[in-house]
Design an enzyme around this catalytic site. Structure first.
Site, mmCIF file in Angstrom:
data_model
loop_
_atom_site.group_PDB
_atom_site.id
_atom_site.type_symbol
_atom_site.label_atom_id
_atom_site.label_comp_id
_atom_site.label_asym_id
_atom_site.label_seq_id
_atom_site.Cartn_x
_atom_site.Cartn_y
_atom_site.Cartn_z
ATOM 1 N N ARG A 306 6.925 -1.753 0.559
ATOM 2 C CA ARG A 306 6.562 -0.572 1.346
ATOM 3 C C ARG A 306 6.221 -0.990 2.777
ATOM 4 N NH1 ARG A 306 4.883 3.213 -2.968
ATOM 5 N NH2 ARG A 306 6.566 2.774 -4.446
ATOM 6 N N GLU A 308 4.719 0.212 5.098
ATOM 7 C CA GLU A 308 3.725 1.192 5.517
ATOM 8 C C GLU A 308 2.620 0.443 6.251
ATOM 9 O OE1 GLU A 308 1.243 4.500 3.002
ATOM 10 O OE2 GLU A 308 2.900 3.455 1.991
ATOM 11 N N ARG A 314 -6.463 -0.751 -0.723
ATOM 12 C CA ARG A 314 -5.588 -0.554 -1.882
ATOM 13 C C ARG A 314 -4.093 -0.531 -1.565
ATOM 14 N NH1 ARG A 314 -5.124 5.134 -4.025
ATOM 15 N NH2 ARG A 314 -4.813 6.406 -2.204
ATOM 16 N N HIS A 315 -3.712 -0.909 -0.356
ATOM 17 C CA HIS A 315 -2.296 -0.951 -0.014
ATOM 18 C C HIS A 315 -1.810 -2.372 0.232
ATOM 19 C CE1 HIS A 315 -2.938 3.375 0.796
ATOM 20 N NE2 HIS A 315 -1.655 3.476 0.499
ATOM 21 N N GLU A 457 -5.497 6.620 -8.115
ATOM 22 C CA GLU A 457 -4.195 6.821 -8.732
ATOM 23 C C GLU A 457 -3.553 5.476 -9.041
ATOM 24 O OE1 GLU A 457 -0.866 7.308 -6.218
ATOM 25 O OE2 GLU A 457 -0.067 6.482 -8.080
ATOM 26 N N SER A 460 2.284 7.464 -10.881
ATOM 27 C CA SER A 460 2.817 8.745 -10.489
ATOM 28 C C SER A 460 4.098 8.906 -11.275
ATOM 29 C CB SER A 460 3.091 8.710 -8.978
ATOM 30 O OG SER A 460 3.180 10.013 -8.497
ATOM 31 N N ARG A 508 -3.076 -2.728 -8.729
ATOM 32 C CA ARG A 508 -4.077 -1.654 -8.788
ATOM 33 C C ARG A 508 -4.692 -1.541 -10.177
ATOM 34 N NH1 ARG A 508 -2.346 3.728 -5.320
ATOM 35 N NH2 ARG A 508 -2.057 2.608 -3.357
#
Lengths: 534, 534
Positions: A306, A308, A314-315, A457, A460, A508
């Protein structure tokens, strides 16, 4: 028989100033060089001022190069040392965690992964241990790997500073197998210090996260880290084993893909010969293609990327995805409950198989035991909205949950149902990806779900649209260029059963199961926007 | 009771010209639209010219959207159909592999993964099967997924064209769950046709590799492919399970790395925020760091990237690496035999657990059973040189083996020792990477090994240099910029046990175990210099 309950004041070492450390380092190096010299020229020994009765019983070992030497030597693991070996002589290869020579004795702690044992080297005619040998042992640099030949001896009182408490080792040979540098960038004692706010040691030296990650090889040696990554291996194994027993087939999906298929944002570009390609943000399209290719139930474990620029607890930019996809006959809840059951089975077996590792993590980090219900709790989105509303947070029926909303909801669910794990089903269609199947009775709702651990979360998932024309319609509605996903849509024109699935972030799950505060604690060599080393 | 030994001439279909196929497709579409119309307007039925006694028993099913309909319907798997169900009524959801309506009967073949069963839809007052329903079934497009309600009926003679031979299904309801397009880019019968050179079918239509890979979702439905990827999942599982039992810990290593650490050639560049990074060519440095971090024995399974412009039968730009690394006490053969034992265990268990899948692959591809010795054969490099010399190929003692040399050697070893698996130990130092430990007795030789299956290399491994100064020396000797591998070398300054390991290509192992001729056959979505889709 030497019985010693005396313990070296290991923690006292921590205060050592840099200067002192340097000095000690120099001394140790000098001593090692001397020993090395001795090992190389044993005949030269006689020239020394004092006779050494330990001659040939200590020193720096030649680099182990598989020469055939010592091939029949049997080593005992530290964790296997116990009173049943009382009086026996053993070879042990371990790290020298600490050592302190005082006059005629040197107390040391040997470590293997999470297990530690006390080693005593004491001047002794009988054991042929000289003052020089005691001094040598005291000067071996911390974290060096040594071979010790020693007698297992029952202690008068438990050695509280070690994991092996009923016995200690009384050594008669000490050899340095691999020397650590004298100045370590961090001390294992500091890195392993408990992080409890109510702890009297709270003010003592700790090691900050970047120092840990910059020196990850050392940091990973703490008992907590040894335990965390064994638990992580366990999560991975249980995920696969539980699904394999349910008839799932493991697949491998490509990480290099030709088009940024899922929206196009947050994707890394790769130079690919004379062209360019992308790193897959998930195995989504491929696991669905495997379903269309008759594999029925599939899972895959692999790197997910990712791009991002999120610098949060948490990323990560690269993490391990545990993904699964499954065809069903009439209702996506067949899949939802398969996934949820996989989690509860995993939680149960983690508690059974990793009790000691979980306890080890708990010695450094304050961890509330992970609670879950079996069968797990499933809530529907409107129930969540209602619970949040009662707690003073108002959300529209088509709004997504923000991270703070999720955390609050986690606390509300915990208070009401006493579970750290639950499923939130029936998300608004508007907040889910284009391939999500709408609810048959309410066009604003979708057949999709998230799963949560401690209010965050971790999965998903959804029923996916398996009808190609409807999928085209939904993709266009989301403004997606259908030409870029032509191969994906084509899969469904070849006949595809209804199916659902989900994607889980391994790091996670481990972080939240253990109640840790940062995902970098559960990634062995984490990658984030600012870190690509070591 | 209908008993039918008659078989539809499934293979006869293949000759159908494109024109005919188009025509059939159009007819099927028309028929389906009609049925869809019927399903949507069941009341409208009475308007038709003929009364249909099958009304409400066939048609196109509404898109399955998890409405709750049919939730208690139990489906039977094709592979579980047998004489013990004789006379029972079952629901089956499967692909329609072929169908052919002739007058009052329609014979079809239903398929689930590798299992097939014959379906008969026959005009019958008792079963309320009309001519229209028979026609409808005959027009369902191949590869569509259908639901069938049927009676299991023992056949008078075995149905040779199906895997289920003792029973067939006599249907009374037929519903299209997901329709395949009328014109398929390839026919499963063609893609599944045996590739034996002595086969009378040798001249019939086959599907070339690019067509297969372009339409991989269809191609993967052949029984051989269904079996191959189940075997591949098995190899992966056995690799992990066997090592886990031996005390190995699974780790995950980053794919995005900051420096092209292993030489720099053949590495993909990734844009990484405002900078750039690389895709790891192997987990080598990371698994060694895990050893330096006290994990003792580690393995990792994950994507490995090679930017090599090799367009051969055995190279991919992205493949799945099965990597392991293990500390040892005195000799790297401790590791060599651990790896070799892992292979023989794996081969043994594959034969036991995947006999039927291996047989299925053998029905399409001519596969000689894989032979191996237990304990496995270990040869030393000079022995190989000698064997090759006797066969007329002369190599210097510091030369590496070329691919043709390896193949020839494989044949010589097979002829002499009757094994498809062997270890070649003690490679010349000059042909191995900088971190390879030299032999203690001969500076031209190294403590390194390759392992071979059917004459092709599937593992390369060695004892690694764990002494930092010596590692620096060897890196410089190889012209490597030691600044770029500073973190790696630093790991060994923190104390590191002697260790060895190896890296295995998953797709190669599966290809060679099964005796297949191209690595693209064992990669679900292969990547090579010319292919990044689908």
């Amino acid at each position: 028989m030497v019985v010693s309950g005396e313990q070296p004041t290991v923690e006292g070492d921590t205060g050592t100033s840099k200067k002192a450390a340097k000095k000690a380092a120099k001394a140790a190096e000098k001593q090692q060089k001397k020993a090395e010299h001795k090992a190389a020229n044993p005949q030269g020994q006689a020239e020394g001022p004092e006779e050494d009765i330990s001659e040939g019983r200590y020193g720096v070992m030649k680099m182990i190069q598989s020469s055939g030497e010592h091939q029949d030597r049997v080593y005992t693991n530290v964790k296997d040392l116990g009173v049943k070996l009382d009086g026996k002589n053993v070879w042990v290869r371990a790290r020298l965690q600490t050592s302190r020579a005082k006059g005629k004795q040197c107390f040391a702690v040997l470590r293997q992964s999470c297990s530690t044992v006390q080693l005593l080297i004491s001047v002794s005619e009988e054991k042929k241990v000289s003052k020089q040998m005691v001094k040598f042992t005291g000067n071996i640099t911390k974290e060096s790997i040594i071979d010790v030949y020693a007698t297992v001896v029952k202690t008068a009182s438990p050695v509280e500073s070690c994991s092996i408490q009923q016995v200690e080792l009384v050594g008669s040979e000490v050899w340095v197998v691999s020397a650590a540098r004298a100045q370590l960038p961090l001390q294992i004692e500091d890195a392993a210090r408990p992080e409890r706010s109510d702890d009297p040691e709270a003010l003592r030296i700790r090691v900050n996260q970047d120092t840990r990650l910059d020196n990850r090889v050392l940091d990973l040696r703490t008992p907590a880290n040894q335990a965390i990554f064994r638990i992580e291996a366990g999560v991975c194994r249980l995920f696969r084993d539980i699904l394999t027993k349910k008839g799932f087939v493991e697949i491998h999906t490509p990480k290099i893909i030709s088009a940024a298929s899922e929206g196009g944002a947050n994707v890394f570009t790769v130079s690919y010969f004379k062209s360019s390609a992308y790193l897959a943000q998930s195995p989504q399209l491929y696991k669905q293609m495997a379903i269309a290719a008759d594999f029925d139930k599939v899972f895959t474990v692999g790197a997910v990327f990712r791009a991002e620029d999120s610098n949060t607890h948490r990323h990560l930019t690269e993490f391990v995805g545990l993904d699964l996809e499954m065809s069903f006959t009439s209702h996506y809840h067949e899949v939802l409950f398969t996934i949820a059951g996989t989690f509860t089975d995993m939680f149960t077996q983690l508690q059974e198989q990793f009790a000691s590792e979980i306890a080890t993590v708990g010695q450094q980090f304050r961890v509330e035991p992970f609670k879950f219900l079996d069968p797990p709790l499933r809530l529907e989105f409107p129930q969540a909205i209602q619970m949040l509303k009662e707690a003073g947070v108002t959300l529209g029926e088509e709004d997504d949950l923000s991270t703070p909303d999720e955390k609050l909801l986690g606390r509300l669910v915990k208070a009401k149902y006493d579970t750290d794990f639950y499923i939130l089903d029936k998300y608004p269609l508007a907040v889910r990806p284009f391939y999500t199947m709408p609810d048959p009775n309410n066009p604003k709702v979708s057949n999709s779900y998230d799963m949560f651990m401690r209010g965050e979360e971790i999965l998903s998932g959804a029923q996916r649209i398996h009808d190609p024309d409807f999928l085209m319609e939904r993709a266009k509605h989301h403004g997606i260029d259908v030409n870029k996903i032509a191969a994906y849509i084509e899969s469904f024109r070849l006949g595809c059963p209804p199916h659902a699935g989900g994607g889980i972030g391994l790091e996670r799950v481990v972080m939240l199961y253990l109640g840790l505060d940062n995902i970098r604690k559960t990634s062995m060599f984490p990658r984030d926007p600012k870190r690509v080393t070591p």
